[in-house]
Design a protein around this motif. Structure first.
Motif, short mmCIF file in Angstrom:
data_model
loop_
_atom_site.label_atom_id
_atom_site.label_comp_id
_atom_site.label_asym_id
_atom_site.label_seq_id
_atom_site.Cartn_x
_atom_site.Cartn_y
_atom_site.Cartn_z
N THR A 182 78.98 -19.98 38.52
CA THR A 182 78.63 -19.83 39.93
C THR A 182 77.86 -18.83 40.46
N ALA A 183 77.64 -17.64 39.65
CA ALA A 183 76.58 -16.81 39.88
C ALA A 183 75.32 -17.34 39.91
N LYS A 184 75.03 -18.35 38.98
CA LYS A 184 73.58 -18.81 38.87
C LYS A 184 73.22 -19.74 39.80
N LEU A 185 74.08 -20.28 40.80
CA LEU A 185 73.71 -21.49 41.64
C LEU A 185 73.16 -20.78 42.81
N PRO A 186 72.51 -21.67 43.44
CA PRO A 186 71.95 -21.31 44.74
C PRO A 186 72.95 -21.08 45.66
N GLU A 187 72.91 -20.17 46.76
CA GLU A 187 73.80 -19.96 47.84
C GLU A 187 74.14 -21.17 48.58
N MET A 188 75.46 -21.21 48.96
CA MET A 188 75.84 -22.50 49.76
C MET A 188 75.38 -22.24 51.30
N SER A 189 75.09 -23.51 51.72
CA SER A 189 74.48 -23.49 52.89
C SER A 189 75.81 -23.52 54.02
N GLU A 190 75.31 -23.41 55.11
CA GLU A 190 76.44 -23.38 56.11
C GLU A 190 76.95 -24.99 56.53
N ASP A 191 75.95 -25.82 56.27
CA ASP A 191 76.25 -27.19 56.39
C ASP A 191 77.05 -27.59 55.43
N GLU A 192 76.83 -27.32 53.98
CA GLU A 192 77.74 -27.48 52.70
C GLU A 192 79.18 -26.93 53.08
N ASP A 193 79.16 -25.62 53.53
CA ASP A 193 80.37 -24.97 53.64
C ASP A 193 81.42 -25.57 54.75
N ASP A 194 80.47 -26.24 55.87
CA ASP A 194 81.60 -26.78 56.74
C ASP A 194 81.91 -28.17 56.33
N LEU A 195 81.27 -28.95 55.60
CA LEU A 195 81.59 -30.15 54.73
C LEU A 195 82.70 -29.92 54.09
N LEU A 196 82.68 -29.09 53.08
CA LEU A 196 83.82 -28.78 52.26
C LEU A 196 85.00 -28.29 52.99
N GLU A 197 85.20 -27.59 54.23
CA GLU A 197 86.08 -27.41 54.58
C GLU A 197 87.16 -28.48 55.06
N SER A 198 86.47 -29.64 55.15
CA SER A 198 87.21 -31.02 55.55
C SER A 198 88.04 -31.59 54.06
N SER A 199 87.79 -30.89 53.09
CA SER A 199 88.63 -31.42 51.67
C SER A 199 89.80 -30.65 51.81
N GLU A 200 90.93 -31.33 51.25
CA GLU A 200 91.92 -30.71 50.99
C GLU A 200 92.22 -30.12 49.48
N HIS A 201 90.87 -30.42 48.90
CA HIS A 201 90.81 -30.16 47.36
C HIS A 201 90.09 -28.85 47.26
N ARG A 202 89.57 -28.46 48.25
CA ARG A 202 88.52 -27.45 48.11
C ARG A 202 89.34 -26.13 47.67
N ASN A 203 88.40 -25.51 46.66
CA ASN A 203 88.76 -24.08 45.94
C ASN A 203 87.65 -23.27 46.12
N GLU A 204 87.90 -22.19 45.30
CA GLU A 204 86.63 -20.94 45.22
C GLU A 204 85.67 -21.71 44.19
N THR A 205 85.70 -22.58 43.60
CA THR A 205 84.73 -23.49 42.81
C THR A 205 83.97 -24.40 43.35
#
Length: 105
Positions: A58-81
């Motif tokens: 996870t530390a090697k990945l690019p930062e999550m954009s606001e758009d990506e974060d918003d889209l993942l919010e809609s998933s009931e399977h979202r977690n910290e990874t």
């Protein structure tokens, strides 16, 4: 070429060699994993390419954009990874990246 280790929804793991510069979504789709729908084709406008990243990467990945974060919010399977695989470019630094295809919403 970086190696990507993919675990599908049934728990089966496959190693695939990937060209530098492809996204995780492109690599998974191009290697026959039909359960990753990627309906928007990588435009970051849906969440059908949702994956879980092995925490050691996870530390090697690019930062999550606001758009990506918003889209993942809609998933009931979202977690910290959770990430959208279309937003993770594969590079030599990510050789051996382990991902699991998230359950379908």
């Amino acid at each position: 070429m970086p190696k990507l280790i993919v675990t599908n929804r049934e728990g089966e793991t496959s190693d695939i060699e990937v060209e530098d510069g492809l996204t995780v979504m492109e690599a998974i789709r191009d290697n026959g994993f039909d359960e990753l729908l990627a309906l928007c084709g990588g435009c970051c406008s849906c969440a059908t390419c949702h994956i879980h990243i092995d925490p050691e990467f996870t530390a090697k990945l690019p930062e999550m954009s606001e758009d990506e974060d918003d889209l993942l919010e809609s998933s009931e399977h979202r977690n910290e990874t959770s990430r959208l695989s279309c937003q993770v470019p594969l590079t030599a630094e990510l050789d051996g990246l382990k991902v699991t295809i998230a359950a379908e919403d």
